[in-house]
Design an enzyme around this catalytic site. Structure first.
Site, PDB file in Angstrom:
ATOM      1  N   HIS A  42       0.839  -1.187   0.000  1.00 54.84           N
ATOM      2  CA  HIS A  42       0.000   0.000   0.000  1.00 54.84           C
ATOM      3  C   HIS A  42       0.880   1.246   0.000  1.00 54.84           C
ATOM      4  O   HIS A  42       1.918   1.270   0.644  1.00 54.84           O
ATOM      5  CB  HIS A  42      -0.923  -0.027   1.223  1.00 54.84           C
ATOM      6  CG  HIS A  42      -2.011   0.983   1.148  1.00 54.84           C
ATOM      7  ND1 HIS A  42      -2.865   1.064   0.065  1.00 54.84           N
ATOM      8  CD2 HIS A  42      -2.377   1.967   1.992  1.00 54.84           C
ATOM      9  CE1 HIS A  42      -3.705   2.063   0.272  1.00 54.84           C
ATOM     10  NE2 HIS A  42      -3.439   2.620   1.424  1.00 54.84           N
ATOM     11  N   HIS A  54      -3.748   8.930   0.684  1.00 48.49           N
ATOM     12  CA  HIS A  54      -3.622   7.637   0.013  1.00 48.49           C
ATOM     13  C   HIS A  54      -4.924   7.244  -0.650  1.00 48.49           C
ATOM     14  O   HIS A  54      -6.001   7.655  -0.234  1.00 48.49           O
ATOM     15  CB  HIS A  54      -3.152   6.539   0.987  1.00 48.49           C
ATOM     16  CG  HIS A  54      -4.050   6.295   2.148  1.00 48.49           C
ATOM     17  ND1 HIS A  54      -4.441   5.052   2.543  1.00 48.49           N
ATOM     18  CD2 HIS A  54      -4.649   7.157   3.015  1.00 48.49           C
ATOM     19  CE1 HIS A  54      -5.227   5.142   3.598  1.00 48.49           C
ATOM     20  NE2 HIS A  54      -5.374   6.407   3.906  1.00 48.49           N
ATOM     21  N   CYS A 143      -3.665   2.190  -5.796  1.00 50.76           N
ATOM     22  CA  CYS A 143      -2.970   3.147  -4.935  1.00 50.76           C
ATOM     23  C   CYS A 143      -1.565   3.464  -5.447  1.00 50.76           C
ATOM     24  O   CYS A 143      -1.029   4.535  -5.185  1.00 50.76           O
ATOM     25  CB  CYS A 143      -2.900   2.606  -3.514  1.00 50.76           C
ATOM     26  SG  CYS A 143      -2.107   0.997  -3.405  1.00 50.76           S
TER      27      CYS A 143
END
Ligand SMILES: *[C@@H]1O[C@H](CO)[C@@H](O)[C@H](O)[C@H]1NC(C)=O
Length: 213
Positions: A42, A54, A143
């Site tokens: 991530h 994010h 992401c």
């Protein structure tokens, strides 16, 4: 149910018991933060003052107007439903909420990518400009694309790239050609008796195509 568990394992990872301390002075505005989550990693952009922007799959903004609930940390349920229905948002969380108990790598991608990063302030400005809802695609907009666009000006994803390379290798290998042929023959032979199996296969294939698009 099985798919749900599979997705949980892939995306969520397990929360560690003791919380690591996050040394905020280590991070500068515009730094790229990276946390490993089982198979996938991530990514986020540090904005300063314990704020990380994010992109994370999240169903809640699509089904609720409750700002307070949406602002709370994204739970696993919200995340997985977001992945399945392909809705995500770019949001701001504290470093601790963003990292979810994992260690944080800083600017790690600088060594991998051949382009120099943009100026830190510009990186953070780009990250802030994109806050809000986005369409999520596991392969085409995730992401990593978001942070890569912010930091280097190009929306690319190494995870997607590696995934596609791996799939290509499997698909074009001799073994899989052989197995496909074998499966085809088997399917012909069992055409009469294997209807539930065929249905399950069709569902699985449809689901995979939906997720890959
Ligand atoms: C991250 O990269 C920036 C350059 O864009 C640099 O100024 C900063 O010190 C780096 N942060 C860390 C923790 O290495």
């Amino acid at each position: 149910m099985f798919l749900w568990q599979l997705l949980s394992v892939l995306f969520v990872g397990s929360k560690k018991q003791q919380k690591p301390k996050y040394e905020l002075s280590r991070y500068k505005r515009g730094d790229l933060l990276e946390v490993p989550r089982t198979l996938f990693t991530h990514f986020g952009i540090y904005l300063g003052d314990d704020r990380v922007a994010h992109l994370i799959p999240d169903i809640l903004p699509a089904v609720s107007r409750n700002k307070g609930a949406i602002a709370k940390m994204v739970t696993n349920q919200r995340l997985l439903l977001g992945v399945i229905s392909k809705v995500a948002s770019v949001r701001v969380d504290s470093v601790a909420d963003f990292a979810y108990g994992s260690d944080v790598l800083v600017n790690h991608t600088d060594k991998v990518i051949k382009r120099p990063p943009l100026d830190g302030d510009e990186v953070a400005r780009r990250a802030e400009k994109l806050l809000g809802s986005v369409t999520y695609s596991l392969l085409w907009y995730n992401c990593e694309h978001y942070v890569m666009y912010c930091r280097y000006g190009v929306a690319i994803s190494y995870q997607t790239y590696q995934f596609c390379t791996a799939v290509r290798r499997v698909v074009f290998s001799r073994t899989s050609a052989f197995l496909t042929a074998l499966g085809g023959v088997g399917a012909l032979l069992c055409a009469g008796c294997a209807t539930p199996l065929a249905l399950a296969c069709t569902l699985l294939v449809s689901f995979t195509v939906w997720m890959a698009a």
